[in-house]
Scaffold this motif. Structure first.
Motif, PDB file in Angstrom:
ATOM      1  N   CYS A 117       1.101  -1.232   0.014  1.00  0.00           N
ATOM      2  CA  CYS A 117      -0.268   0.006  -0.208  1.00  0.00           C
ATOM      3  C   CYS A 117       1.427   1.419  -0.441  1.00  0.00           C
ATOM      4  O   CYS A 117       1.881   1.855   0.877  1.00  0.00           O
ATOM      5  CB  CYS A 117      -0.850  -0.142   1.261  1.00  0.00           C
TER       6      CYS A 117
ATOM      7  N   HIS B  57       1.168  -4.359  -5.787  1.00  0.00           N
ATOM      8  CA  HIS B  57      -0.195  -3.440  -5.240  1.00  0.00           C
ATOM      9  C   HIS B  57      -1.883  -3.554  -6.370  1.00  0.00           C
ATOM     10  O   HIS B  57      -2.371  -4.440  -5.149  1.00  0.00           O
ATOM     11  CB  HIS B  57      -0.198  -1.809  -4.396  1.00  0.00           C
TER      12      HIS B  57
ATOM     13  N   CYS C 227      -8.344   2.829  -1.754  1.00  0.00           N
ATOM     14  CA  CYS C 227      -6.785   2.928  -2.272  1.00  0.00           C
ATOM     15  C   CYS C 227      -6.349   3.286  -3.606  1.00  0.00           C
ATOM     16  O   CYS C 227      -7.583   3.874  -4.227  1.00  0.00           O
ATOM     17  CB  CYS C 227      -7.053   1.056  -2.051  1.00  0.00           C
ATOM     18  N   HIS C 228      -4.995   3.641  -3.666  1.00  0.00           N
ATOM     19  CA  HIS C 228      -4.526   4.003  -5.567  1.00  0.00           C
ATOM     20  C   HIS C 228      -5.042   4.155  -6.514  1.00  0.00           C
ATOM     21  O   HIS C 228      -5.090   4.129  -7.535  1.00  0.00           O
ATOM     22  CB  HIS C 228      -3.394   4.601  -4.610  1.00  0.00           C
TER      23      HIS C 228
ATOM     24  N   HIS D  36      -6.963   7.850   3.388  1.00  0.00           N
ATOM     25  CA  HIS D  36      -6.372   6.490   2.990  1.00  0.00           C
ATOM     26  C   HIS D  36      -5.916   6.202   4.083  1.00  0.00           C
ATOM     27  O   HIS D  36      -5.782   5.039   5.078  1.00  0.00           O
ATOM     28  CB  HIS D  36      -5.900   6.502   2.453  1.00  0.00           C
TER      29      HIS D  36
HETATM   30 FE1  FES Z   1      -3.118   1.924   0.007  1.00  0.00          FE
HETATM   31 FE2  FES Z   1      -4.052   1.055  -2.276  1.00  0.00          FE
HETATM   32  S1  FES Z   1      -4.174   0.343  -0.145  1.00  0.00           S
HETATM   33  S2  FES Z   1      -2.456   2.003  -1.647  1.00  0.00           S
END
Ligand code: FES
Length: 260
Positions: A100, A141, A194-195, A228
């Motif tokens: 993340c 990710h 999430c990004h 976030h």
């Molecule tokens: Fe944090 Fe994707 S979960 S950037």
């Protein structure tokens, strides 16, 4: 980094505030969670108490789950894992959180001091960013995001199953149901913020006006994305507390307060 192209300032930094407080607090919080979750993952016990299954152990793939009366085994996934089921399940949320963007910043600063804070030189001699092994794996990710969505769906179903009593009759609610509800809301909020999710719903578009639905979704995700970090910590705490609640029930330390 101290290089020949930088100004020759002898001090390691010029900050006068307590800049070390944030990385130290982050290190303490992450370390505490690592210790707790490692203990629970290897315990392979006390993860189920009707009707709740610990989020660390769901879906329960272990053969031992099958033997529990009305237990948490998901026949869909089978029962083929001889060790603690948490060891295979946790790979996905762990991979998601390890890669993340927020957690990267958190542990790069607090564990690797790379750099420890803004405008504080790092102790390493060279810097290669995330261009080499193993940090190049951070690019995974986006794929962990899809796995995390699947895990969130499974935990959502576990929360629905929490609307039963210990005799598996529907239409009941205990304190555990509330704990699971809060947890699943935070898990979804963290996952959606999430990004990668933001890019999936709104990225690569030239004209938002031609994609009103995606624009609306992107706006919602964007608002969550601004929170976030807070969602990362809140969901980490809630998933740990949900597991702890099941552990306390399973060991007989507490009984589930029935609301109706
Ligand atoms: Fe944090 Fe994707 S979960 S950037």
């Amino acid at each position: 980094m101290r290089t020949g192209t930088r100004a020759a300032i002898a001090e390691r930094h010029l900050r006068t505030d307590r800049w070390w407080l944030a990385p130290a607090g982050t290190a303490f919080g992450l370390f505490a969670f690592i210790v707790y979750s490692t203990w629970r993952a290897f315990a392979n016990a006390d993860y189920y108490h009707a009707p709740y299954v610990s989020p660390f152990y769901s879906p329960c793939l272990a053969e031992s789950c099958e033997q529990m009366q009305g237990g948490p085994n998901w026949a869909l996934f089978g029962e083929w894992w001889p060790l603690s089921p948490a060891l295979i399940i946790l790979i996905f949320p762990l991979g998601f959180r390890l890669t993340c963007y927020y957690y990267r910043k958190a542990y790069y600063r607090s564990f690797w001091a790379s750099p420890p804070a803004c405008a504080v030189a790092e102790p390493h001699k060279s810097y290669s960013g995330e261009t080499r092994f193993p940090l190049i794996l951070q690019n995974l990710h986006r794929y962990f995001f899809y796995a995390a969505v699947l895990v969130a769906v499974i935990l959502t179903w576990d929360t629905v199953l929490g609307f039963r009593n210990a005799d598996y009759e529907w239409g009941h609610m205990g304190l555990g149901t509330v704990v699971f509800l809060v947890n699943i809301v935070l898990i979804w909020a963290y996952t959606i913020s999430c990004h990668s999710c933001r890019h999936i719903v709104g990225g690569r578009l030239k004209h938002f006006s031609k994609h009103p639905v995606r624009y609306r979704m992107w706006s919602v995700v964007g608002r969550l994305n601004a929170r976030h970090m807070q969602l990362a910590w809140a969901s980490l705490l809630s998933v740990g507390l949900a597991d702890l609640y099941v552990y306390l029930l399973a060991t007989g330390a507490i009984t589930d307060l029935q609301l109706f």
